[in-house]
Every structure is written in structure tokens, then in C-alpha cells.
Design a protein around this motif. Structure first.
Motif, PDB file in Angstrom:
ATOM      1  N   MET A  61       0.826  -1.208   0.000  1.00 36.73           N
ATOM      2  CA  MET A  61       0.000   0.000   0.000  1.00 36.73           C
ATOM      3  C   MET A  61       0.865   1.265   0.000  1.00 36.73           C
ATOM      4  SD  MET A  61      -2.915  -1.329  -0.304  1.00 36.73           S
ATOM      5  CE  MET A  61      -4.074  -0.018  -0.044  1.00 36.73           C
ATOM      6  N   VAL A  62       1.921   1.256   0.794  1.00 38.05           N
ATOM      7  CA  VAL A  62       2.824   2.409   0.846  1.00 38.05           C
ATOM      8  C   VAL A  62       3.526   2.585  -0.497  1.00 38.05           C
ATOM      9  CG1 VAL A  62       4.975   3.261   1.883  1.00 38.05           C
ATOM     10  CG2 VAL A  62       3.156   2.376   3.341  1.00 38.05           C
ATOM     11  N   TRP A  63       3.999   1.489  -1.081  1.00 41.90           N
ATOM     12  CA  TRP A  63       4.677   1.599  -2.375  1.00 41.90           C
ATOM     13  C   TRP A  63       3.723   2.178  -3.423  1.00 41.90           C
ATOM     14  CZ3 TRP A  63       3.874  -0.194  -7.303  1.00 41.90           C
ATOM     15  CH2 TRP A  63       4.894   0.119  -8.208  1.00 41.90           C
ATOM     16  N   MET A  64       2.506   1.690  -3.465  1.00 44.92           N
ATOM     17  CA  MET A  64       1.544   2.188  -4.463  1.00 44.92           C
ATOM     18  C   MET A  64       1.241   3.670  -4.237  1.00 44.92           C
ATOM     19  SD  MET A  64      -1.149  -0.946  -5.126  1.00 44.92           S
ATOM     20  CE  MET A  64      -1.978  -0.677  -3.581  1.00 44.92           C
ATOM     21  N   ARG A  65       1.095   4.039  -2.989  1.00 40.33           N
ATOM     22  CA  ARG A  65       0.784   5.433  -2.678  1.00 40.33           C
ATOM     23  C   ARG A  65       1.928   6.361  -3.083  1.00 40.33           C
ATOM     24  NH1 ARG A  65      -1.339   4.362   1.977  1.00 40.33           N
ATOM     25  NH2 ARG A  65       0.597   4.413   3.147  1.00 40.33           N
ATOM     26  N   ASN A  66       3.163   5.888  -2.949  1.00 37.63           N
ATOM     27  CA  ASN A  66       4.324   6.722  -3.230  1.00 37.63           C
ATOM     28  C   ASN A  66       4.801   6.667  -4.671  1.00 37.63           C
ATOM     29  OD1 ASN A  66       4.486   7.667  -0.587  1.00 37.63           O
ATOM     30  ND2 ASN A  66       5.735   5.944   0.049  1.00 37.63           N
ATOM     31  N   PHE A  67       4.382   5.647  -5.413  1.00 34.21           N
ATOM     32  CA  PHE A  67       4.821   5.521  -6.800  1.00 34.21           C
ATOM     33  C   PHE A  67       4.104   6.569  -7.640  1.00 34.21           C
ATOM     34  CE2 PHE A  67       4.546   3.771 -11.117  1.00 34.21           C
ATOM     35  CZ  PHE A  67       5.894   3.597 -11.377  1.00 34.21           C
ATOM     36  N   ASN A  68       4.878   7.334  -8.395  1.00 33.91           N
ATOM     37  CA  ASN A  68       4.323   8.396  -9.223  1.00 33.91           C
ATOM     38  C   ASN A  68       4.716   8.202 -10.672  1.00 33.91           C
ATOM     39  OD1 ASN A  68       3.187  10.062  -7.118  1.00 33.91           O
ATOM     40  ND2 ASN A  68       5.288  10.483  -6.526  1.00 33.91           N
ATOM     41  N   PRO A  69       3.762   8.431 -11.577  1.00 33.41           N
ATOM     42  CA  PRO A  69       4.147   8.454 -12.989  1.00 33.41           C
ATOM     43  C   PRO A  69       5.188   9.554 -13.179  1.00 33.41           C
ATOM     44  CG  PRO A  69       1.772   8.435 -12.754  1.00 33.41           C
ATOM     45  CD  PRO A  69       2.349   8.656 -11.379  1.00 33.41           C
ATOM     46  N   LEU A  70       6.066   9.330 -14.100  1.00 32.01           N
ATOM     47  CA  LEU A  70       7.162  10.273 -14.298  1.00 32.01           C
ATOM     48  C   LEU A  70       6.683  11.538 -15.003  1.00 32.01           C
ATOM     49  CD1 LEU A  70       9.783   7.678 -15.512  1.00 32.01           C
ATOM     50  CD2 LEU A  70       9.631   8.707 -13.259  1.00 32.01           C
ATOM     51  N   PRO A  71       7.009  12.710 -14.454  1.00 31.91           N
ATOM     52  CA  PRO A  71       6.636  13.944 -15.136  1.00 31.91           C
ATOM     53  C   PRO A  71       7.467  14.137 -16.405  1.00 31.91           C
ATOM     54  CG  PRO A  71       7.927  14.436 -13.176  1.00 31.91           C
ATOM     55  CD  PRO A  71       7.686  12.952 -13.184  1.00 31.91           C
ATOM     56  N   ASP A  72       6.880  14.799 -17.392  1.00 33.54           N
ATOM     57  CA  ASP A  72       7.583  15.060 -18.653  1.00 33.54           C
ATOM     58  C   ASP A  72       8.861  15.858 -18.436  1.00 33.54           C
ATOM     59  OD1 ASP A  72       5.608  13.718 -20.015  1.00 33.54           O
ATOM     60  OD2 ASP A  72       4.461  15.533 -20.447  1.00 33.54           O
ATOM     61  N   SER A  73       8.891  16.667 -17.379  1.00 33.63           N
ATOM     62  CA  SER A  73      10.045  17.530 -17.143  1.00 33.63           C
ATOM     63  C   SER A  73      11.264  16.760 -16.619  1.00 33.63           C
ATOM     64  CB  SER A  73       9.670  18.636 -16.152  1.00 33.63           C
ATOM     65  OG  SER A  73       9.310  18.062 -14.914  1.00 33.63           O
ATOM     66  N   LEU A  74      11.072  15.527 -16.193  1.00 31.44           N
ATOM     67  CA  LEU A  74      12.169  14.733 -15.662  1.00 31.44           C
ATOM     68  C   LEU A  74      13.022  14.229 -16.821  1.00 31.44           C
ATOM     69  CD1 LEU A  74      12.973  13.874 -12.808  1.00 31.44           C
ATOM     70  CD2 LEU A  74      11.738  11.761 -13.169  1.00 31.44           C
ATOM     71  N   GLY A  75      14.312  14.457 -16.750  1.00 28.95           N
ATOM     72  CA  GLY A  75      15.212  14.008 -17.806  1.00 28.95           C
ATOM     73  C   GLY A  75      15.297  12.496 -17.863  1.00 28.95           C
ATOM     74  N   GLU A  76      15.787  11.996 -18.986  1.00 31.20           N
ATOM     75  CA  GLU A  76      15.852  10.553 -19.195  1.00 31.20           C
ATOM     76  C   GLU A  76      16.710   9.846 -18.143  1.00 31.20           C
ATOM     77  OE1 GLU A  76      15.946   7.327 -22.647  1.00 31.20           O
ATOM     78  OE2 GLU A  76      15.262   9.363 -22.899  1.00 31.20           O
ATOM     79  N   GLU A  77      17.836  10.431 -17.773  1.00 32.82           N
ATOM     80  CA  GLU A  77      18.713   9.810 -16.784  1.00 32.82           C
ATOM     81  C   GLU A  77      18.054   9.797 -15.403  1.00 32.82           C
ATOM     82  OE1 GLU A  77      21.671   7.768 -15.020  1.00 32.82           O
ATOM     83  OE2 GLU A  77      21.358   8.029 -17.157  1.00 32.82           O
ATOM     84  N   GLN A  78      17.409  10.898 -15.032  1.00 40.75           N
ATOM     85  CA  GLN A  78      16.714  10.952 -13.743  1.00 40.75           C
ATOM     86  C   GLN A  78      15.551   9.968 -13.726  1.00 40.75           C
ATOM     87  OE1 GLN A  78      15.959  15.222 -13.774  1.00 40.75           O
ATOM     88  NE2 GLN A  78      17.098  15.374 -11.853  1.00 40.75           N
ATOM     89  N   ALA A  79      14.857   9.850 -14.846  1.00 42.53           N
ATOM     90  CA  ALA A  79      13.749   8.912 -14.945  1.00 42.53           C
ATOM     91  C   ALA A  79      14.258   7.481 -14.783  1.00 42.53           C
ATOM     92  CB  ALA A  79      13.027   9.072 -16.281  1.00 42.53           C
ATOM     93  N   ARG A  80      15.378   7.166 -15.431  1.00 47.36           N
ATOM     94  CA  ARG A  80      15.955   5.833 -15.318  1.00 47.36           C
ATOM     95  C   ARG A  80      16.318   5.527 -13.868  1.00 47.36           C
ATOM     96  NH1 ARG A  80      20.490   3.810 -14.392  1.00 47.36           N
ATOM     97  NH2 ARG A  80      21.659   5.724 -14.632  1.00 47.36           N
ATOM     98  N   GLN A  81      16.950   6.484 -13.186  1.00 47.64           N
ATOM     99  CA  GLN A  81      17.344   6.285 -11.793  1.00 47.64           C
ATOM    100  C   GLN A  81      16.114   6.083 -10.904  1.00 47.64           C
ATOM    101  OE1 GLN A  81      20.548   5.892 -10.556  1.00 47.64           O
ATOM    102  NE2 GLN A  81      19.345   5.176  -8.827  1.00 47.64           N
TER     103      GLN A  81
END
Length: 144
Positions: free
Chosen positions: A97-117
Motif C-alpha cells: 500500500m505504501v509503495w503504491m501510494r508513493n509511486f508516481n508516474p514520471l513527469p515530462d520535465s524529468l530528464g531521461e537519466e533521472q527517470a531511469r534512476q
């Protein structure tokens, strides 16, 4: 206790719609993951694999609680093992439940490397949730 089942149902409904967004006009995983599509899919696949086990956790917990209630003269060592298994089931369920609550779709503004991390970190977290759930279920089943 009565609040857990509705929360589980709500969580299943929310995350059960993840796949339906792929095939309709909603946001696709591609939009959120950019060039990290395979990693995003891997994270979601781990989630999708163990999310249905939330119901198993609930049922096992109820069975174990019934064991305690039906056997007031249960040997103390056994009682402690059953209580520990119940606590592990609760912890595993809470972890999801905590993982689901904290998991966020990646914003478009996040760079590819930050998204990968971010996705690599989330893969580690959801894999730990999976392991915790499976271990708690196995322990509880051994006590039925």
C-alpha cells in the motif's frame, strides 16, 4: 479490520486500470517512461504479479486470527508463531500500500537519466515488497 478490505478493493481498482490505459485514450506508459519504457514495464509487471496476492494475505490473516480465537488454550510457542505471522502479513500488505501510494508516474520535465534512476529505485522497492509478501504468505501457510 473492516477498513482493510475496502482499501484493498480500492487499490486493486486503481492499479487494475493500469493496463486499460494502454489500450484507450488515457495516458500510456510510454508517455511517462520516455526511453525507459522497458524499465517502467518491469516495475509494473512486478506490481501486477503480486497485487492479486493482497487478497491471499487478507484471507490468511483471517484464518490465523480464527485459529487463535478458536483455541484459547493454544500452546504459547504456537500462539506466538501465529501472531508473528499475522504481523508479517500486515507488514507485507502495508508495504504494498505504501509503495503504491508513493509511486508516481514520471513527469515530462524529468530528464531521461533521472527517470531511469527513479525507475531503478522503484524496481528495487517493489521487488522488496514482492519478496516480503511471498515470504509472509509462505510463513502463514505453513501455520494453517
Amino acid at each position: 479490520m473492516k477498513i482493510i478490505l475496502p482499501l484493498l478493493i480500492i487499490a486493486m481498482l486503481i492499479f487494475g486500470n493500469c493496463d486499460s490505459r494502454k489500450n484507450n485514450g488515457g495516458h500510456s506508459h510510454e508517455e511517462h517512461a520516455g526511453g525507459n519504457q522497458a524499465l517502467y514495464d518491469e516495475v509494473m509487471n512486478v506490481h501486477d504479479e503480486v497485487m492479486p496476492k493482497m487478497d491471499d494475505i487478507y484471507k490468511l490473516k483471517e484464518q490465523l486470527k480464527k485459529q487463535i480465537a478458536d483455541a484459547p488454550d493454544m500452546v504459547q510457542e504456537r500462539r506466538k508463531a501465529v501472531e508473528t505471522a499475522i504481523l508479517r502479513l500486515d507488514s507485507a500488505s502495508d508495504g504494498m500500500m505504501v509503495w503504491m501510494r508513493n509511486f508516481n508516474p514520471l513527469p515530462d520535465s524529468l530528464g531521461e537519466e533521472q527517470a531511469r534512476q527513479y525507475l531503478e529505485d522503484e524496481r528495487k522497492k517493489v521487488t522488496q515488497v514482492k519478496e516480503d509478501m511471498l515470504e509472509a504468505i509462505e510463513e502463514a501457510e505453513s501455520l494453517k
